[in-house]
Design an enzyme around this catalytic site. Structure first.
Site, PDB file in Angstrom:
ATOM      1  N   ARG A   1       0.838  -1.209   0.000  1.00 15.41           N
ATOM      2  CA  ARG A   1       0.000   0.000   0.000  1.00 15.41           C
ATOM      3  C   ARG A   1       0.871   1.255   0.000  1.00 15.41           C
TER       4      ARG A   1
ATOM      5  N   ALA B 247      -2.467  11.440   1.191  1.00 17.34           N
ATOM      6  CA  ALA B 247      -1.911  10.136   1.568  1.00 17.34           C
ATOM      7  C   ALA B 247      -2.513   9.639   2.886  1.00 17.34           C
TER       8      ALA B 247
ATOM      9  N   GLN C 199     -14.674 -17.968  26.233  1.00 19.38           N
ATOM     10  CA  GLN C 199     -15.198 -16.588  26.304  1.00 19.38           C
ATOM     11  C   GLN C 199     -14.098 -15.533  26.128  1.00 19.38           C
TER      12      GLN C 199
ATOM     13  N   GLU D 104       3.586   9.786   8.104  1.00 16.68           N
ATOM     14  CA  GLU D 104       2.413  10.595   7.710  1.00 16.68           C
ATOM     15  C   GLU D 104       1.796  11.314   8.905  1.00 16.68           C
TER      16      GLU D 104
ATOM     17  N   THR E 260       2.876  11.392  13.155  1.00 15.33           N
ATOM     18  CA  THR E 260       2.781  10.364  14.194  1.00 15.33           C
ATOM     19  C   THR E 260       1.404  10.477  14.867  1.00 15.33           C
TER      20      THR E 260
HETATM   21  P1  TGC Z   1       1.028  25.180  10.016  1.00 17.70           P
HETATM   22  O1  TGC Z   1       1.357  26.630  10.277  1.00 17.70           O
HETATM   23  O2  TGC Z   1      -0.009  24.519  10.849  1.00 17.70           O
HETATM   24  O3  TGC Z   1       0.580  25.020   8.487  1.00 17.70           O
HETATM   25  C1  TGC Z   1       1.235  25.665   7.419  1.00 17.70           C
HETATM   26  C2  TGC Z   1       0.166  25.883   6.339  1.00 17.70           C
HETATM   27  O4  TGC Z   1      -0.339  24.634   5.882  1.00 17.70           O
HETATM   28  C3  TGC Z   1      -1.767  24.507   6.142  1.00 17.70           C
HETATM   29  N1  TGC Z   1      -1.974  23.116   6.567  1.00 17.70           N
HETATM   30  C4  TGC Z   1      -2.485  22.173   5.770  1.00 17.70           C
HETATM   31  N2  TGC Z   1      -2.974  22.211   4.530  1.00 17.70           N
HETATM   32  C5  TGC Z   1      -3.417  21.056   3.988  1.00 17.70           C
HETATM   33  N3  TGC Z   1      -3.385  19.879   4.639  1.00 17.70           N
HETATM   34  C6  TGC Z   1      -2.902  19.788   5.897  1.00 17.70           C
HETATM   35  N4  TGC Z   1      -2.856  18.598   6.516  1.00 17.70           N
HETATM   36  C7  TGC Z   1      -2.417  20.968   6.515  1.00 17.70           C
HETATM   37  N5  TGC Z   1      -1.859  21.232   7.719  1.00 17.70           N
HETATM   38  C8  TGC Z   1      -1.598  22.554   7.741  1.00 17.70           C
HETATM   39  C9  TGC Z   1      -2.032  25.524   7.222  1.00 17.70           C
HETATM   40  O5  TGC Z   1      -3.383  25.947   7.187  1.00 17.70           O
HETATM   41  C10 TGC Z   1      -1.065  26.641   6.855  1.00 17.70           C
HETATM   42  O6  TGC Z   1      -1.609  27.324   5.756  1.00 17.70           O
HETATM   43  P2  TGC Z   1      -1.271  28.870   5.497  1.00 17.70           P
HETATM   44  O7  TGC Z   1      -2.144  29.265   4.350  1.00 17.70           O
HETATM   45  O8  TGC Z   1      -1.630  29.569   6.779  1.00 17.70           O
HETATM   46  O9  TGC Z   1       0.195  28.953   5.185  1.00 17.70           O
HETATM   47  O10 TGC Z   1       2.401  24.398  10.011  1.00 17.70           O
HETATM   48  P3  TGC Z   1       3.320  23.907  11.217  1.00 17.70           P
HETATM   49  O11 TGC Z   1       4.736  24.129  10.813  1.00 17.70           O
HETATM   50  O12 TGC Z   1       2.860  24.493  12.521  1.00 17.70           O
HETATM   51  O13 TGC Z   1       3.108  22.322  11.206  1.00 17.70           O
HETATM   52  C11 TGC Z   1       1.961  21.728  11.634  1.00 17.70           C
HETATM   53  C12 TGC Z   1       2.147  20.178  11.706  1.00 17.70           C
HETATM   54  C13 TGC Z   1       3.058  19.790  12.852  1.00 17.70           C
HETATM   55  C14 TGC Z   1       0.759  19.621  11.931  1.00 17.70           C
HETATM   56  C15 TGC Z   1       2.735  19.643  10.365  1.00 17.70           C
HETATM   57  O14 TGC Z   1       4.038  20.059  10.208  1.00 17.70           O
HETATM   58  C16 TGC Z   1       2.684  18.140  10.270  1.00 17.70           C
HETATM   59  O15 TGC Z   1       1.685  17.582   9.824  1.00 17.70           O
HETATM   60  N6  TGC Z   1       3.789  17.397  10.656  1.00 17.70           N
HETATM   61  C17 TGC Z   1       3.898  15.984  10.422  1.00 17.70           C
HETATM   62  C18 TGC Z   1       4.888  15.711   9.299  1.00 17.70           C
HETATM   63  C19 TGC Z   1       4.508  14.522   8.461  1.00 17.70           C
HETATM   64  O16 TGC Z   1       3.389  14.032   8.492  1.00 17.70           O
HETATM   65  N7  TGC Z   1       5.411  14.061   7.616  1.00 17.70           N
HETATM   66  C20 TGC Z   1       5.116  13.028   6.687  1.00 17.70           C
HETATM   67  C21 TGC Z   1       6.216  12.878   5.660  1.00 17.70           C
HETATM   68  S1  TGC Z   1       5.763  11.870   4.251  1.00 17.70           S
HETATM   69  C22 TGC Z   1       5.594  10.321   4.831  1.00 17.70           C
HETATM   70  O17 TGC Z   1       5.657  10.045   5.978  1.00 17.70           O
HETATM   71  C23 TGC Z   1       5.319   9.278   3.806  1.00 17.70           C
HETATM   72  S2  TGC Z   1       5.141   7.719   4.492  1.00 17.70           S
HETATM   73  C24 TGC Z   1       4.908   6.701   3.173  1.00 17.70           C
HETATM   74  C25 TGC Z   1       3.460   6.400   2.912  1.00 17.70           C
HETATM   75  O18 TGC Z   1       2.613   7.301   2.850  1.00 17.70           O
HETATM   76  O19 TGC Z   1       3.109   5.239   2.741  1.00 17.70           O
HETATM   77  P1  FAD Z   2      10.274  12.801  15.507  1.00 14.84           P
HETATM   78  O1  FAD Z   2       9.587  13.954  14.870  1.00 14.84           O
HETATM   79  O2  FAD Z   2      11.672  12.965  15.984  1.00 14.84           O
HETATM   80  O3  FAD Z   2       9.378  12.278  16.715  1.00 14.84           O
HETATM   81  C1  FAD Z   2       9.896  11.442  17.759  1.00 14.84           C
HETATM   82  C2  FAD Z   2       8.804  11.304  18.823  1.00 14.84           C
HETATM   83  O4  FAD Z   2       8.492  12.606  19.362  1.00 14.84           O
HETATM   84  C3  FAD Z   2       7.482  10.766  18.262  1.00 14.84           C
HETATM   85  O5  FAD Z   2       6.881   9.926  19.219  1.00 14.84           O
HETATM   86  C4  FAD Z   2       6.640  12.016  18.076  1.00 14.84           C
HETATM   87  O6  FAD Z   2       5.239  11.763  18.141  1.00 14.84           O
HETATM   88  C5  FAD Z   2       7.102  12.859  19.260  1.00 14.84           C
HETATM   89  N1  FAD Z   2       6.884  14.290  19.041  1.00 14.84           N
HETATM   90  C6  FAD Z   2       7.401  15.088  18.073  1.00 14.84           C
HETATM   91  N2  FAD Z   2       6.949  16.344  18.190  1.00 14.84           N
HETATM   92  C7  FAD Z   2       6.108  16.351  19.263  1.00 14.84           C
HETATM   93  C8  FAD Z   2       5.301  17.338  19.903  1.00 14.84           C
HETATM   94  N3  FAD Z   2       5.233  18.594  19.441  1.00 14.84           N
HETATM   95  N4  FAD Z   2       4.581  16.985  20.997  1.00 14.84           N
HETATM   96  C9  FAD Z   2       4.606  15.714  21.468  1.00 14.84           C
HETATM   97  N5  FAD Z   2       5.347  14.734  20.908  1.00 14.84           N
HETATM   98  C10 FAD Z   2       6.082  15.047  19.815  1.00 14.84           C
HETATM   99  N6  FAD Z   2       9.038  10.817   5.004  1.00 14.84           N
HETATM  100  C11 FAD Z   2       9.016  11.342   3.744  1.00 14.84           C
HETATM  101  O7  FAD Z   2       9.214  12.561   3.555  1.00 14.84           O
HETATM  102  N7  FAD Z   2       8.798  10.551   2.657  1.00 14.84           N
HETATM  103  C12 FAD Z   2       8.583   9.215   2.781  1.00 14.84           C
HETATM  104  O8  FAD Z   2       8.380   8.525   1.770  1.00 14.84           O
HETATM  105  C13 FAD Z   2       8.623   8.631   4.083  1.00 14.84           C
HETATM  106  N8  FAD Z   2       8.476   7.290   4.235  1.00 14.84           N
HETATM  107  C14 FAD Z   2       8.662   6.725   5.477  1.00 14.84           C
HETATM  108  C15 FAD Z   2       8.717   5.335   5.606  1.00 14.84           C
HETATM  109  C16 FAD Z   2       8.964   4.762   6.855  1.00 14.84           C
HETATM  110  C17 FAD Z   2       9.060   3.285   6.975  1.00 14.84           C
HETATM  111  C18 FAD Z   2       9.120   5.578   7.988  1.00 14.84           C
HETATM  112  C19 FAD Z   2       9.364   4.990   9.340  1.00 14.84           C
HETATM  113  C20 FAD Z   2       9.076   6.948   7.868  1.00 14.84           C
HETATM  114  C21 FAD Z   2       8.864   7.548   6.616  1.00 14.84           C
HETATM  115  N9  FAD Z   2       8.889   8.935   6.448  1.00 14.84           N
HETATM  116  C22 FAD Z   2       8.849   9.492   5.186  1.00 14.84           C
HETATM  117  C23 FAD Z   2       9.219   9.790   7.581  1.00 14.84           C
HETATM  118  C24 FAD Z   2       8.066   9.982   8.572  1.00 14.84           C
HETATM  119  O9  FAD Z   2       7.110  10.850   8.071  1.00 14.84           O
HETATM  120  C25 FAD Z   2       8.675  10.487   9.891  1.00 14.84           C
HETATM  121  O10 FAD Z   2       9.351   9.390  10.474  1.00 14.84           O
HETATM  122  C26 FAD Z   2       7.630  11.033  10.824  1.00 14.84           C
HETATM  123  O11 FAD Z   2       7.067  12.227  10.310  1.00 14.84           O
HETATM  124  C27 FAD Z   2       8.180  11.302  12.239  1.00 14.84           C
HETATM  125  O12 FAD Z   2       9.376  12.007  12.179  1.00 14.84           O
HETATM  126  P2  FAD Z   2      10.667  11.473  13.015  1.00 14.84           P
HETATM  127  O13 FAD Z   2      10.867  10.048  12.652  1.00 14.84           O
HETATM  128  O14 FAD Z   2      11.776  12.413  12.766  1.00 14.84           O
HETATM  129  O15 FAD Z   2      10.219  11.520  14.529  1.00 14.84           O
END
Ligand code: TGC
Ligand code: FAD
Length: 391
Positions: A91, A249, A286, A370, A372
């Site tokens: 997936r 995603a 159970q 995506e 945590t």
């Molecule tokens: P913040 O100031 O809240 O937001 C900046 C601007 O973005 C807007 N916004 C969004 N828009 C669309 N969708 C969302 N989910 C949005 N979240 C926020 C927001 O309204 C703002 O817009 P504007 O017009 O005011 O500029 O930004 P922040 O720096 O305070 O961050 C908020 C936070 C912590 C929630 C965000 O950084 C976050 O979601 N962090 C988690 C990072 C994450 O999920 N990384 C994933 C990497 S990719 C991955 O893991 C792929 S895994 C592989 C697979 O999918 O299978």
């Molecule tokens: P950290 O941000 O260092 O977090 C560590 C711990 O601290 C977590 O428990 C978290 O919940 C906690 N924490 C962090 N901030 C706070 C807060 N403000 N308050 C309370 N707790 C907090 N990324 C991509 O860009 N592209 C990809 O294709 C992709 N694929 C991935 C595939 C795998 C198998 C994995 C494991 C990760 C992938 N990622 C990808 C990265 C993924 O999105 C990050 O691992 C994730 O966003 C968390 O970041 P980190 O690992 O640096 O953890």
């Protein structure tokens, strides 16, 4: 579908059911027989890509005019559900290709970029990856230090490193997010389409994973990578752009997690009916019935959440916060079900020939990527209190 206690089928269209059933068949026939071994070997089963493309599973909810299947979001969700019933890594492959690489090109790209890349990505000819996370900036991507500097001739030079990148080592193209103004301002973040054979680009697989072993996860290094002016995604701007991709995603993951949960529940149910201990099937005790009842209840709740969310997405009215609730709930639910299912299988539950422990280990990644579980908790906290925990 075997696990459909609330007759969710009756709320699906004929086309949605047909899509779900064809992916279900593909997973049963082509994924199930090989996935345990691929997981143990730590190899993504690349041989599945052509058939996945043929079935229209790559960028399935993007328009037909770009070579995609043009399905609605419920059908797309059902695809994710069935793929993850096989394995989260399968997936993930499809999620990244569709929601994190094709979607940004579709949403932020020029017409030329869309026509050039999307049909080749839908057909599986070109695999992509999405580089947002960095070694020191995971949950907080706004802090990224990857920089793109514009040259006098309009081209760009990119420097930085990206970590945990799914599909990284097999990708021919990477969507890389970088700051463009040399300072810390998240508003300067732009997306770039970077060919992975560009000079200075390297992708190295991350070794030693105990989760998502049937998926490629890589570290990308960009050392003075030169790309032409038309590599930038012209309509991208600010952190909002990659976060919009994450919303796509995360939506798919809410369905995918259901698939993993259903796989574990069905395995545990079947085992409980056949494994005899103390003179009767363990399903007659159970304690085990309570486990199965809890699993089924949580799956039904998750199914209703994802289906309604899909209908809202199709109506164009869903919010990122609703997606956070669905991702957070369904992944947590699936993680718990996988653990319970593994326990119900006793000693057999630690073997790769059963799926529950593989799902249990995979779901730890899904719980983390995506956004945590904690991050989605805080997104919901902000939505209900109006108070931002990230400031
Ligand atoms: P913040 O100031 O809240 O937001 C900046 C601007 O973005 C807007 N916004 C969004 N828009 C669309 N969708 C969302 N989910 C949005 N979240 C926020 C927001 O309204 C703002 O817009 P504007 O017009 O005011 O500029 O930004 P922040 O720096 O305070 O961050 C908020 C936070 C912590 C929630 C965000 O950084 C976050 O979601 N962090 C988690 C990072 C994450 O999920 N990384 C994933 C990497 S990719 C991955 O893991 C792929 S895994 C592989 C697979 O999918 O299978
Ligand atoms: P950290 O941000 O260092 O977090 C560590 C711990 O601290 C977590 O428990 C978290 O919940 C906690 N924490 C962090 N901030 C706070 C807060 N403000 N308050 C309370 N707790 C907090 N990324 C991509 O860009 N592209 C990809 O294709 C992709 N694929 C991935 C595939 C795998 C198998 C994995 C494991 C990760 C992938 N990622 C990808 C990265 C993924 O999105 C990050 O691992 C994730 O966003 C968390 O970041 P980190 O690992 O640096 O953890």
């Amino acid at each position: 579908m075997a696990t459909d206690f609330f007759n969710i089928d009756s709320a699906l269209s004929e086309e949605e059911r047909a899509v779900r059933d064809s992916v279900r068949r593909f997973v049963d026939e082509s994924v199930m027989p090989i996935i345990g071994d691929a997981y143990v070997q730590g190899k993504f089963p690349k041989q599945l890509i052509p058939r996945m493309a043929e079935l229209g599973l790559l960028g399935a909810n993007l328009p037909e005019e770009y070579g995609c299947a043009g399905l609605n979001n419920v059908a797309y969700g059902l695809i994710m559900q069935e793929l993850e019933r096989g394995d989260s890594g399968i997936r993930s492959f499809a999620s990244v290709q569709g929601a994190l690489v094709m979607y940004p090109i579709y949403a932020f790209g020029s017409e030329e970029q869309k026509r050039h890349w999307l049909p080749k990505m839908a057909s599986g000819e070109i695999i992509g990856c999405f580089g947002l996370t960095e070694p020191d900036y995971g949950s907080n991507p706004s802090g990224m230090i990857t920089m793109a500097r514009e040259q006098k001739d309009g081209s760009w030079v990119i420097n930085g490193a990206k970590m945990w990148i799914t599909n990284g080592s097999q990708a021919k193209v990477a969507v890389v997010w970088a700051k463009t103004n040399g300072d810390a301002d998240q508003r300067s973040i732009r997306g770039f389409i970077v060919p992975t054979d560009a000079k200075g680009f390297t992708a190295k697989d991350q070794k030693g994973k105990l989760s998502l072993r049937a998926s490629d996860t890589s570290e990308l290094v960009l050392d003075d990578v030169h790309v032409p002016g038309d590599a930038i995604l012209p309509k991208s701007g600010g952190l909002k752009s990659p976060l919009m991709c994450l919303t796509q995603a995360r939506y798919g993951i809410s369905w995918g997690a259901l698939g993993a949960a259903i796989g574990c529940y069905e395995e545990a149910l079947s085992y409980a009916k056949t494994r005899v201990m103390f003179g009767r099937p363990i399903g007659g005790f159970q304690l085990q019935q309570a486990r199965l009842a809890d699993m089924l209840t949580e799956i039904v709740k998750g199914q209703l959440v994802s289906l309604h969310l899909g209908r809202l997405k199709d109506a164009g009215t869903f919010t990122p916060q609703q997606v956070s609730l669905a991702k957070r709930n369904n992944v947590n639910m699936a993680t718990n079900i996988a653990r319970e299912a593994r326990r119900m299988l006793g000693g057999n539950g630690i073997l790769a020939e059963y799926a529950s422990m593989r799902h249990m280990a995979n779901l730890e990644s899904v719980y983390t990527y995506e956004g945590t579980h904690d991050i989605h908790t805080l997104i919901l906290g902000q939505a209900v209190t109006g108070l931002n925990a990230f400031e």
